[in-house]
Scaffold this motif. Structure first.
Motif, short mmCIF file in Angstrom:
data_model
loop_
_atom_site.label_atom_id
_atom_site.label_comp_id
_atom_site.label_asym_id
_atom_site.label_seq_id
_atom_site.Cartn_x
_atom_site.Cartn_y
_atom_site.Cartn_z
N ARG A 146 -4.29 0.71 -0.10
CA ARG A 146 -5.11 -0.22 0.19
C ARG A 146 -4.96 -1.77 -0.17
O ARG A 146 -5.07 -2.90 0.57
CB ARG A 146 -6.69 0.11 0.27
N PHE A 147 -4.66 -1.99 -1.31
CA PHE A 147 -4.53 -3.24 -2.16
C PHE A 147 -2.86 -3.53 -2.21
O PHE A 147 -2.68 -4.92 -2.23
CB PHE A 147 -5.27 -3.15 -3.30
N GLU A 148 -2.17 -2.81 -2.32
CA GLU A 148 -0.77 -3.18 -2.42
C GLU A 148 0.23 -2.90 -1.23
O GLU A 148 1.42 -3.28 -1.19
CB GLU A 148 -0.08 -2.00 -3.50
N GLY A 149 -0.42 -2.37 -0.46
CA GLY A 149 0.15 -2.12 1.12
C GLY A 149 1.19 -1.21 1.11
O GLY A 149 1.99 -1.27 2.13
N LEU A 150 1.29 -0.11 0.17
CA LEU A 150 2.42 0.79 0.21
C LEU A 150 1.85 1.78 1.37
O LEU A 150 0.65 2.21 1.64
CB LEU A 150 2.39 1.56 -0.98
N THR A 151 3.24 2.53 2.02
CA THR A 151 2.89 3.53 2.99
C THR A 151 2.58 4.88 2.29
O THR A 151 2.85 4.77 0.89
CB THR A 151 4.13 3.74 3.60
N HIS A 152 1.94 5.69 2.96
CA HIS A 152 1.89 7.07 2.30
C HIS A 152 2.89 7.70 1.36
O HIS A 152 2.96 8.29 0.23
CB HIS A 152 1.30 8.28 3.21
N HIS A 153 4.03 7.46 2.12
CA HIS A 153 5.36 7.95 1.27
C HIS A 153 5.75 7.27 -0.08
O HIS A 153 5.82 8.03 -1.09
CB HIS A 153 6.47 8.16 2.41
N GLU A 154 5.29 5.80 0.08
CA GLU A 154 5.59 5.16 -1.11
C GLU A 154 4.73 5.49 -2.26
O GLU A 154 5.21 5.36 -3.18
CB GLU A 154 5.65 3.76 -0.58
N VAL A 155 3.38 5.61 -1.75
CA VAL A 155 2.35 6.05 -2.70
C VAL A 155 2.77 7.34 -3.23
O VAL A 155 2.75 7.68 -4.51
CB VAL A 155 0.96 6.04 -2.06
N ALA A 156 3.35 8.31 -2.50
CA ALA A 156 3.65 9.70 -3.02
C ALA A 156 4.77 9.50 -4.19
O ALA A 156 4.53 10.15 -5.17
CB ALA A 156 4.02 10.60 -2.16
N VAL A 157 5.72 8.66 -3.95
CA VAL A 157 6.71 8.55 -4.87
C VAL A 157 6.26 7.85 -6.11
O VAL A 157 6.66 8.28 -7.20
CB VAL A 157 7.94 7.68 -4.29
N ALA A 158 5.42 6.81 -6.05
CA ALA A 158 4.94 5.92 -7.20
C ALA A 158 3.95 6.95 -8.04
O ALA A 158 3.94 6.83 -9.17
CB ALA A 158 4.09 4.75 -6.76
N MET A 159 3.40 7.97 -7.29
CA MET A 159 2.31 8.73 -7.91
C MET A 159 3.10 10.06 -8.53
O MET A 159 2.42 11.02 -9.22
CB MET A 159 1.02 8.80 -7.29
N GLY A 160 4.13 10.28 -7.91
CA GLY A 160 4.75 11.52 -8.36
C GLY A 160 4.35 12.88 -7.88
O GLY A 160 4.15 13.88 -8.55
N CYS A 161 3.88 12.77 -6.61
CA CYS A 161 3.09 13.88 -5.83
C CYS A 161 3.58 13.76 -4.45
O CYS A 161 4.37 13.04 -3.94
CB CYS A 161 1.75 13.71 -6.04
N SER A 162 3.09 14.64 -3.73
CA SER A 162 3.80 14.88 -2.13
C SER A 162 2.69 13.98 -1.42
O SER A 162 1.40 13.68 -1.71
CB SER A 162 3.35 16.37 -1.82
N PRO A 163 3.31 13.63 -0.13
CA PRO A 163 2.22 12.59 0.55
C PRO A 163 1.02 13.38 0.84
O PRO A 163 0.05 12.58 1.34
CB PRO A 163 3.28 12.36 1.83
N ARG A 164 0.84 14.55 1.12
CA ARG A 164 -0.29 15.28 1.19
C ARG A 164 -1.16 15.21 0.45
O ARG A 164 -2.41 15.13 0.63
CB ARG A 164 -0.21 16.73 1.72
N THR A 165 -1.13 15.25 -0.80
CA THR A 165 -1.85 15.06 -2.18
C THR A 165 -2.46 13.59 -2.17
O THR A 165 -3.56 13.30 -2.36
CB THR A 165 -1.14 15.34 -3.21
N VAL A 166 -1.48 12.70 -1.54
CA VAL A 166 -2.01 11.27 -1.43
C VAL A 166 -2.99 11.26 -0.58
O VAL A 166 -4.06 10.58 -0.77
CB VAL A 166 -0.64 10.24 -1.09
N ASN A 167 -2.89 11.99 0.76
CA ASN A 167 -4.12 12.04 1.70
C ASN A 167 -5.16 12.42 1.18
O ASN A 167 -6.33 12.26 1.53
CB ASN A 167 -3.44 12.68 2.91
N ASN A 168 -5.05 13.84 0.38
CA ASN A 168 -6.27 14.36 -0.03
C ASN A 168 -7.09 13.41 -0.94
O ASN A 168 -8.29 13.08 -0.89
CB ASN A 168 -5.83 15.57 -0.88
#
Length: 207
Positions: free
Chosen positions: A157-179
């Motif tokens: 929400r604040f950095e504007g990353l896509t779900h895939h980019e967030v997943a890479v940054a957090m070291g998890c899957s996009p589905r976990t990001v969505n959770n």
């Protein structure tokens, strides 16, 4: 935008036992997680049939699950959860398409754009104080979130990353990001609503 697909007829299909309405209404997170895991992929593909931007489709599906969770206690006893989600995705997608068409029309017609423009309201002192108070509340509510949920919200929400980019940054899957995002947004909306800032909460989500 892709051509508008025909409505999907799912309202007459019963939910399998996995999608236990009573459990979801009671706030059973395990059942809701199972529902999310089973339907996220199909709903995302359905959203992408309306929208040509993957990130927008992801946000739309996430919003559908957030709405289901937030409104679970008031769901009719005969509702089909899968049909509810598909209908929500379709309605949200149509809203996005309608808004885009309006913006494109205004951009193509300078006269219409000029007529649609309205002067910005001058902030009033009370409004400024209320805005500062809401900002402080939101900062506090964000700090109270579990660390992984807070990280997902900040990146998305604040950095504007896509779900895939967030997943890479957090070291998890996009589905976990969505959770994480579904849980965090639900908590933030509830707390802002309890604080009497429901309109501001909705506005914050839509920006």
């Amino acid at each position: 935008m892709p051509p508008l697909p025909p409505p999907l007829s799912v309202s007459s299909l019963p939910d399998p036992p996995l999608f236990d309405l009573a459990a979801v209404q009671a706030g059973d997170e395990g059942t809701f997680q199972a529902l999310f895991d089973a339907l996220y992929g199909p709903l995302l593909r359905y959203a992408q049939s309306y929208l040509d931007e993957p990130a927008a489709a992801e946000d739309l599906v996430q919003e559908a699950f957030v709405r289901l969770w937030d409104r679970r206690a008031s769901l009719p006893a005969d509702v089909t959860l899968s049909a509810y989600l598909y209908k929500t995705v379709r309605n949200l997608a149509l809203n996005v398409r309608r808004d885009r068409a309006t913006r494109e029309r205004l951009l193509e017609d300078p006269a219409a754009q000029e007529g649609a423009a309205t002067p910005a309201a001058v902030p009033q002192p009370d409004a400024e104080v209320e805005g500062e108070d809401l900002g402080g509340r939101l900062t506090g509510y964000l700090a109270d979130l579990p660390p992984r949920q807070r990280e997902a919200i900040q990146l998305s929400r604040f950095e504007g990353l896509t779900h895939h980019e967030v997943a890479v940054a957090m070291g998890c899957s996009p589905r976990t990001v969505n959770n994480h995002l579904v849980a965090a947004l639900s908590t933030l909306r509830r707390r802002l609503s309890e604080a009497g800032s429901l309109v501001a909460a909705v506005a914050w989500w839509l920006t």
